[in-house]
Design a protein around this motif. Sequence first.
Motif, mmCIF file in Angstrom:
data_model
loop_
_atom_site.group_PDB
_atom_site.id
_atom_site.type_symbol
_atom_site.label_atom_id
_atom_site.label_comp_id
_atom_site.label_asym_id
_atom_site.label_seq_id
_atom_site.Cartn_x
_atom_site.Cartn_y
_atom_site.Cartn_z
ATOM 1 N N SER A 192 18.315 46.925 38.294
ATOM 2 C CA SER A 192 18.020 47.357 36.704
ATOM 3 C C SER A 192 18.728 48.100 35.710
ATOM 4 C CB SER A 192 15.957 47.726 36.634
ATOM 5 O OG SER A 192 15.114 47.207 36.400
ATOM 6 N N PHE A 193 20.087 48.735 37.333
ATOM 7 C CA PHE A 193 20.238 49.241 37.020
ATOM 8 C C PHE A 193 22.382 48.858 37.222
ATOM 9 C CE2 PHE A 193 17.416 53.392 37.470
ATOM 10 C CZ PHE A 193 17.228 53.311 35.689
ATOM 11 N N ASP A 194 22.117 48.285 38.325
ATOM 12 C CA ASP A 194 22.876 47.563 39.190
ATOM 13 C C ASP A 194 23.649 46.727 39.056
ATOM 14 O OD1 ASP A 194 23.204 50.908 40.525
ATOM 15 O OD2 ASP A 194 21.776 49.905 41.857
ATOM 16 N N GLN A 195 25.123 46.650 38.721
ATOM 17 C CA GLN A 195 25.825 44.900 38.961
ATOM 18 C C GLN A 195 25.320 44.468 40.794
ATOM 19 O OE1 GLN A 195 26.701 42.725 36.269
ATOM 20 N NE2 GLN A 195 25.930 44.566 35.488
ATOM 21 N N LEU A 196 25.658 43.483 41.165
ATOM 22 C CA LEU A 196 25.801 42.993 42.951
ATOM 23 C C LEU A 196 27.098 43.390 42.872
ATOM 24 C CD1 LEU A 196 23.504 42.379 44.274
ATOM 25 C CD2 LEU A 196 23.716 40.506 43.886
ATOM 26 N N SER A 197 27.858 43.036 42.269
ATOM 27 C CA SER A 197 29.559 42.919 42.475
ATOM 28 C C SER A 197 29.648 44.037 42.689
ATOM 29 C CB SER A 197 29.764 41.901 41.356
ATOM 30 O OG SER A 197 30.022 43.485 40.410
ATOM 31 N N ASP A 198 29.044 44.569 42.812
ATOM 32 C CA ASP A 198 29.115 46.342 42.884
ATOM 33 C C ASP A 198 29.507 46.723 43.974
ATOM 34 O OD1 ASP A 198 31.112 46.891 40.454
ATOM 35 O OD2 ASP A 198 29.178 48.364 39.229
ATOM 36 N N LYS A 199 27.715 45.634 44.527
ATOM 37 C CA LYS A 199 27.315 46.297 45.901
ATOM 38 C C LYS A 199 27.945 45.448 47.256
ATOM 39 C CE LYS A 199 23.995 49.326 44.436
ATOM 40 N NZ LYS A 199 23.954 50.682 44.737
ATOM 41 N N ILE A 200 28.852 44.458 46.399
ATOM 42 C CA ILE A 200 28.919 43.462 47.665
ATOM 43 C C ILE A 200 30.512 43.933 48.266
ATOM 44 C CG2 ILE A 200 29.252 41.043 48.487
ATOM 45 C CD1 ILE A 200 26.285 41.476 48.132
ATOM 46 N N GLY A 201 30.693 43.428 49.872
ATOM 47 C CA GLY A 201 32.170 44.458 50.129
ATOM 48 C C GLY A 201 31.772 42.618 50.658
ATOM 49 N N PRO A 202 33.932 42.594 51.093
ATOM 50 C CA PRO A 202 34.217 41.671 51.792
ATOM 51 C C PRO A 202 33.504 41.857 53.486
ATOM 52 C CG PRO A 202 35.569 43.965 51.347
ATOM 53 C CD PRO A 202 34.766 44.085 50.908
ATOM 54 N N ASP A 203 32.734 42.616 53.696
ATOM 55 C CA ASP A 203 32.161 42.831 55.491
ATOM 56 C C ASP A 203 30.732 42.533 55.210
ATOM 57 O OD1 ASP A 203 34.231 42.937 56.266
ATOM 58 O OD2 ASP A 203 34.194 45.521 56.296
ATOM 59 N N THR A 204 30.077 42.272 53.940
ATOM 60 C CA THR A 204 28.914 42.150 53.665
ATOM 61 C C THR A 204 28.567 41.228 54.126
ATOM 62 O OG1 THR A 204 28.478 43.339 51.786
ATOM 63 C CG2 THR A 204 26.856 41.700 51.920
ATOM 64 N N ARG A 205 27.224 41.054 55.566
ATOM 65 C CA ARG A 205 27.125 39.414 55.991
ATOM 66 C C ARG A 205 25.493 39.216 55.527
ATOM 67 N NH1 ARG A 205 29.347 38.500 60.639
ATOM 68 N NH2 ARG A 205 31.950 39.516 60.501
ATOM 69 N N ALA A 206 24.741 40.319 55.434
ATOM 70 C CA ALA A 206 23.371 39.607 54.662
ATOM 71 C C ALA A 206 22.863 39.896 53.202
ATOM 72 C CB ALA A 206 22.365 40.059 55.697
ATOM 73 N N ALA A 207 21.948 39.338 52.712
ATOM 74 C CA ALA A 207 21.504 39.998 51.155
ATOM 75 C C ALA A 207 20.211 40.204 51.780
ATOM 76 C CB ALA A 207 22.264 39.243 50.234
ATOM 77 N N VAL A 208 18.779 40.708 51.576
ATOM 78 C CA VAL A 208 17.630 40.369 51.476
ATOM 79 C C VAL A 208 17.262 41.323 50.047
ATOM 80 C CG1 VAL A 208 15.347 41.901 52.882
ATOM 81 C CG2 VAL A 208 18.481 41.646 53.728
ATOM 82 N N PHE A 209 16.264 39.814 49.982
ATOM 83 C CA PHE A 209 15.560 40.400 48.007
ATOM 84 C C PHE A 209 13.784 40.320 48.493
ATOM 85 C CE2 PHE A 209 19.775 38.316 47.674
ATOM 86 C CZ PHE A 209 19.571 38.336 46.024
ATOM 87 N N SER A 210 13.175 41.522 47.785
ATOM 88 C CA SER A 210 12.072 41.653 48.153
ATOM 89 C C SER A 210 11.788 41.489 46.274
ATOM 90 C CB SER A 210 11.762 42.617 48.382
ATOM 91 O OG SER A 210 9.950 42.729 48.711
ATOM 92 N N LEU A 211 10.566 40.042 46.551
ATOM 93 C CA LEU A 211 10.460 39.476 44.989
ATOM 94 C C LEU A 211 8.702 39.187 45.024
ATOM 95 C CD1 LEU A 211 13.377 36.711 44.905
ATOM 96 C CD2 LEU A 211 13.247 39.449 44.387
ATOM 97 N N TYR A 212 8.625 39.549 43.880
ATOM 98 C CA TYR A 212 7.309 39.635 43.636
ATOM 99 C C TYR A 212 7.132 38.159 42.415
ATOM 100 C CZ TYR A 212 5.541 43.933 44.817
ATOM 101 O OH TYR A 212 5.183 45.519 45.142
ATOM 102 N N ILE A 213 6.226 37.762 42.009
ATOM 103 C CA ILE A 213 6.314 36.255 40.808
ATOM 104 C C ILE A 213 7.100 36.986 39.762
ATOM 105 C CG2 ILE A 213 3.874 37.007 40.285
ATOM 106 C CD1 ILE A 213 3.302 34.269 40.320
ATOM 107 N N ASP A 214 6.889 37.634 39.302
ATOM 108 C CA ASP A 214 7.518 37.842 37.597
ATOM 109 C C ASP A 214 9.017 37.846 38.108
ATOM 110 O OD1 ASP A 214 7.892 40.203 39.380
ATOM 111 O OD2 ASP A 214 7.433 41.555 37.093
ATOM 112 N N ASP A 215 9.299 38.307 38.764
ATOM 113 C CA ASP A 215 11.014 38.263 39.418
ATOM 114 C C ASP A 215 12.047 37.332 40.558
ATOM 115 O OD1 ASP A 215 10.089 39.064 41.638
ATOM 116 O OD2 ASP A 215 11.618 41.622 41.090
ATOM 117 N N PHE A 216 10.483 35.889 40.412
ATOM 118 C CA PHE A 216 11.237 35.239 41.974
ATOM 119 C C PHE A 216 12.628 33.939 41.186
ATOM 120 C CE2 PHE A 216 10.868 31.979 45.147
ATOM 121 C CZ PHE A 216 10.704 32.800 46.497
#
Length: 466
Positions: free
Chosen positions: A19-43
């Motif tokens: 709602s606030f962040d740009q995902l690109s600002d959170k992903i660095g060269p050492d990022t190895r995993a991304a974990v999503f917790s989703l409901y039906i409305d944002d799946f």
Amino acid sequence: MVTTYGQAHGLEVDMADLSFDQLSDKIGPDTRAAVFSLYIDDFDRGIAIARDLKASHPGITTFVGGPHATMVGGQDVLRVTDAFDYVGVGDCLPEAMPIIAEACRGRSLPENRVITGSTFDARMDSLSPDYAIWGADRYFPLFPVEFSRGCRQRCPFCTDPVLRRGLAVDPVERTMRTVEGLVRRHGPICVRFVDSSLSSLGSDLDVLLDALITANLPVTWSAFAYPHDMTLDLASRMAAAGCRAVFMGIETMAQGVRTGKHHTKHPEEIARSVEVLHANGIFVHGNFIIGLPGETPDTVSETLDGLRTVQFDSVGGGPFYLAPGSTFARRPSKFGIDVFDPEWQLRAHQNFYEPIPYFRTATLTQLEMRELATRFQKEVEDSQLGCWNLSDFAVLCWLSIGGDINDLKRLWSARRSDLSDDARHVMDVLKERSTEASSSECRAEDFVALATRVAHVQSVQQSHST
């Protein structure tokens, strides 16, 4: 909780609130995993983001969990999309986090891409949530606290009764440590108990209320409640413990509509519960589902007539849809539901907002449900039967910054053109018309300060007018 478990496994974890962040600002060269917790409305959006992420970062491993993945089933999620490498089903963080940690450390991963918990019985997390990950001044001082998991109600439209078996309740001492820790860190706070129904916990709730009353903490809270649970004694004890708002899933006030709820056969419970809550200064939101099996235009009129005699502070709701894994979805023919698309559950996340017709009840098509839901909202607003969809969550946001509920109700019901630019922006965000608080109008880090100023201005103006 993903963050809490990740830190316990020695991982460096960052939380991206899209709602606030740009995902690109959170992903660095050492990022190895991304974990999503989703409901039906944002799946559906989650799938698109995960797919783009894997395209731009080929070495990343993606995980998804949450209610929708659990109800659809891990193998079917993998049929739906290749955006996720692993699917978590049920309360499986203790089992999933070691695999996530292995992915972050570049080690070999299991061939089985579906991760399940050791049991499908309801269980609480062994770790207490670490709220420190939440950015200072970005969010209202309002915190979700989970005292129990599971639900004693068996509503056939809901996934809660089949998401996990039974009911698990946290020790009161641990819940109190969580609340006390939040007060030490933040001072006066608001808490939203996210239990499926706090009011149905019986003796466990009694012990929690006693502890909150004895501690006398600067805590204001809300919770989900059922009309048939509510007595004058319970309402007064909840208020003494800091409760200021409740969310009640009413669904209908008409006879003949299938809800599986006690008050459908005993409608007098609704008026009585609202009366005792109001007598103790507790805000009541009533939520309704338009189109459940047995619904007709006449039953919607019957519900509206009932609303004229029971004055909820807020009324909300929308059209009925089949939830994957619910009792209605598992046994549609028993309830007179005709399903056109045998694989509709694989497309439920795509049909959430603008559904392609895939079912009907014996009395209504999906189009008719949406038309009746629109009529229902218009009548609630035109006849001033309550603020439209001013839920307990928005009330707590407002209270957390020193706002007055009556001021919020006036702003909520006002025409947008009559609001100042600041008040309009705050209402748009609270109404979820605009979740982009990082827009040019107001950066995310400034939003709480802006809302606080709007609440103060309203208080001053009301004081002058009286």
